[in-house]
Design an enzyme around this catalytic site. Structure first.
Site, PDB file in Angstrom:
ATOM      1  N   LEU A   1     -31.878 -36.713  54.515  1.00 45.28           N
ATOM      2  CA  LEU A   1     -32.452 -37.576  53.475  1.00 45.28           C
ATOM      3  C   LEU A   1     -31.684 -38.889  53.311  1.00 45.28           C
ATOM      4  O   LEU A   1     -32.101 -39.746  52.529  1.00 45.28           O
ATOM      5  CB  LEU A   1     -32.488 -36.837  52.135  1.00 45.28           C
TER       6      LEU A   1
ATOM      7  N   THR B   1     -21.452 -13.676  35.354  1.00 45.43           N
ATOM      8  CA  THR B   1     -22.764 -14.293  35.164  1.00 45.43           C
ATOM      9  C   THR B   1     -23.488 -13.606  34.017  1.00 45.43           C
ATOM     10  O   THR B   1     -23.554 -12.377  33.968  1.00 45.43           O
ATOM     11  CB  THR B   1     -23.592 -14.192  36.455  1.00 45.43           C
TER      12      THR B   1
ATOM     13  N   GLY C   1     -17.682 -11.160  46.775  1.00 44.48           N
ATOM     14  CA  GLY C   1     -16.794 -10.890  47.912  1.00 44.48           C
ATOM     15  C   GLY C   1     -16.724 -12.116  48.798  1.00 44.48           C
ATOM     16  O   GLY C   1     -17.732 -12.535  49.367  1.00 44.48           O
TER      17      GLY C   1
ATOM     18  N   LYS D   1      -8.941   5.953  41.870  1.00 46.67           N
ATOM     19  CA  LYS D   1      -9.539   7.175  41.316  1.00 46.67           C
ATOM     20  C   LYS D   1      -9.387   7.250  39.793  1.00 46.67           C
ATOM     21  O   LYS D   1      -9.854   8.199  39.166  1.00 46.67           O
ATOM     22  CB  LYS D   1      -8.912   8.411  41.970  1.00 46.67           C
TER      23      LYS D   1
ATOM     24  N   LEU E   1     -25.832  -3.475  47.860  1.00 53.04           N
ATOM     25  CA  LEU E   1     -27.042  -4.136  47.365  1.00 53.04           C
ATOM     26  C   LEU E   1     -26.741  -5.568  46.948  1.00 53.04           C
ATOM     27  O   LEU E   1     -27.501  -6.494  47.272  1.00 53.04           O
ATOM     28  CB  LEU E   1     -27.628  -3.359  46.190  1.00 53.04           C
ATOM     29  N   GLU E   2     -25.632  -5.782  46.231  1.00 47.50           N
ATOM     30  CA  GLU E   2     -25.291  -7.130  45.785  1.00 47.50           C
ATOM     31  C   GLU E   2     -25.134  -8.078  46.974  1.00 47.50           C
ATOM     32  O   GLU E   2     -25.624  -9.209  46.963  1.00 47.50           O
ATOM     33  CB  GLU E   2     -23.997  -7.108  44.971  1.00 47.50           C
TER      34      GLU E   2
END
Length: 389
Positions: free
Chosen positions: A339, A160, A365, A181, A242-243
């Site tokens: 509708l 995005t 995810g 790693k 957070l995402e």
């Protein structure tokens, strides 16, 4: 309204934001949906209003406000019915800028964070690749050290802001032998030689630009490495919570918008001498949908509260996205049905909302991946711990 979480200051901010969106954004939405390009001026207006700096600490030029200001921003963006415009904004602030806020050094913040807060630069995040999305450890993009630079080769997709952004927070392997790693994070200027972007044609989110990006021997200064080599996987995992919570909040907000619109329509639409909000079958279905939305909304607020207090809410944020996005899809589907034929007409909001909503259980995810994460926590008793500073 939800006074347990929202103060009078929050409510004043919400009203001010609503006024701004309806004055500055709504008149342009149809054009942006049609062209797939958001005019640059709106980014600068958002910057002038401070909306990009809500969660950025004051010492870095932001406002340093609690996460419920972010919730208000996300909710009101959903209620102007352009999932693409909303995504462009929150991908810039809460995907790209989150890494700059958390992991950028002083020089990186001066060069990229400050202009991002002002709306002068637009950012995006590059993790997903054509050969794998949620399998972050399996990424193929590489960054090879060469003197004072890194040479990046590979590709990213479903990015995005990928076409029109100025920079990308890019995940790449600096040591392929070390698995997760060996992943590091870089800031890459998208106007660098060797970067090409292909704009993707999407079902929904039409206002935003979503790209597949290719990196062919792209030279990046070593100073654009975020943190140390090998820290990238930890940075990505930390940001995922957070995402996913953001996508959960987005979901309950667009479901609330859909229900409000359907209720208004049903109160005006008459058949057989009465408005259709008086038919028991429709009334009871709408109530079920409202109850599901409100349960998700209250759960999401509780998770935001925990995150704002510093808790590491991997399980809760994952549940938020899993359940809220499924609920929002069901709400959009049934509100379109309320509708009747008008729900299928592009002049009414439900067709776009249905398309935009469908990305919820996919992006950030997939629901299938989220169920496995939750299964590891609930069934296998795996613990996800916050990374040490």
């Amino acid at each position: 309204m939800q006074s347990m979480y929202f103060t009078e200051e929050h409510q004043l901010f919400r009203q001010s934001l609503k006024d701004f969106l309806h004055k500055e954004v709504v008149p342009h939405i149809e054009k942006w949906e049609a062209t797939g390009t958001i005019d640059k001026f709106i980014w600068e207006k958002f910057g002038e209003m401070g909306y990009f700096g809500l969660a950025t600490p004051e010492e870095n030029g932001g406002l340093g406000l609690d996460l419920f200001y972010t919730v208000i921003l996300l909710e009101e963006l959903q209620k102007i019915n352009s999932g693409g415009f909303a995504a462009a904004i929150w991908a810039h602030v809460y995907l790209a800028m989150t890494h700059l806020n958390k992991n950028g050094n002083d020089g990186q913040k001066e060069k990229y964070l400050s202009p991002s807060i002002n709306g002068e630069k637009i950012g995006c995040l590059g993790v997903t690749e054509p050969f794998g999305g949620s399998d972050v450890a399996g990424m193929r993009t590489t960054a090879t050290k060469q003197g004072d630079s890194y040479i990046i080769n590979g590709s990213k997709t479903f990015i995005t802001n990928g076409v029109y952004a100025d920079y990308i927070i890019l995940a790449a392997k600096t040591d392929a032998s070390k698995g997760n790693k060996g992943i590091s994070i870089f800031i890459v200027d998208l106007k660098s030689e060797g970067v090409t972007a292909n704009k993707l044609n999407k079902l929904g989110w039409r206002a935003s630009d979503t790209a597949e990006l290719a990196f062919d021997n792209v030279k990046v200064p070593a100073s654009n490495l975020m943190g140390e080599e090998g820290k990238g996987f930890t940075f990505i995992m930390e940001a995922f919570a957070l995402e996913r919570l953001i996508m959960g909040v987005n979901a309950h907000a667009r479901a609330e918008y859909a229900l409000d619109y359907a209720l208004q329509y049903m109160s005006e639409r008459e058949t057989f001498g009465k408005t259709i909000n008086q038919y028991q079958a429709l009334r009871h279905r709408l109530v079920d949908l409202y109850a599901d939305m409100d349960m998700c909304r209250q759960y999401n607020y509780s998770v935001v509260y925990k995150m704002d207090k510093g808790e590491y809410v991997v399980k809760e944020a994952t549940i938020s996205k899993l359940k809220s996005t499924k609920m929002a899809d069901e709400v959009a589907y049934d509100c379109l049905q309320f509708l009747g034929g008008y729900g299928y007409i592009e002049d009414y909001p439900m067709a776009r909302l249905l398309r935009d909503s469908r990305l919820g259980p996919i992006g950030g995810g997939t629901s299938e991946i989220l169920r496995e994460i939750i299964a590891k926590i609930v069934i296998d008793k795996k613990e996800y711990k916050a990374p040490k500073e």
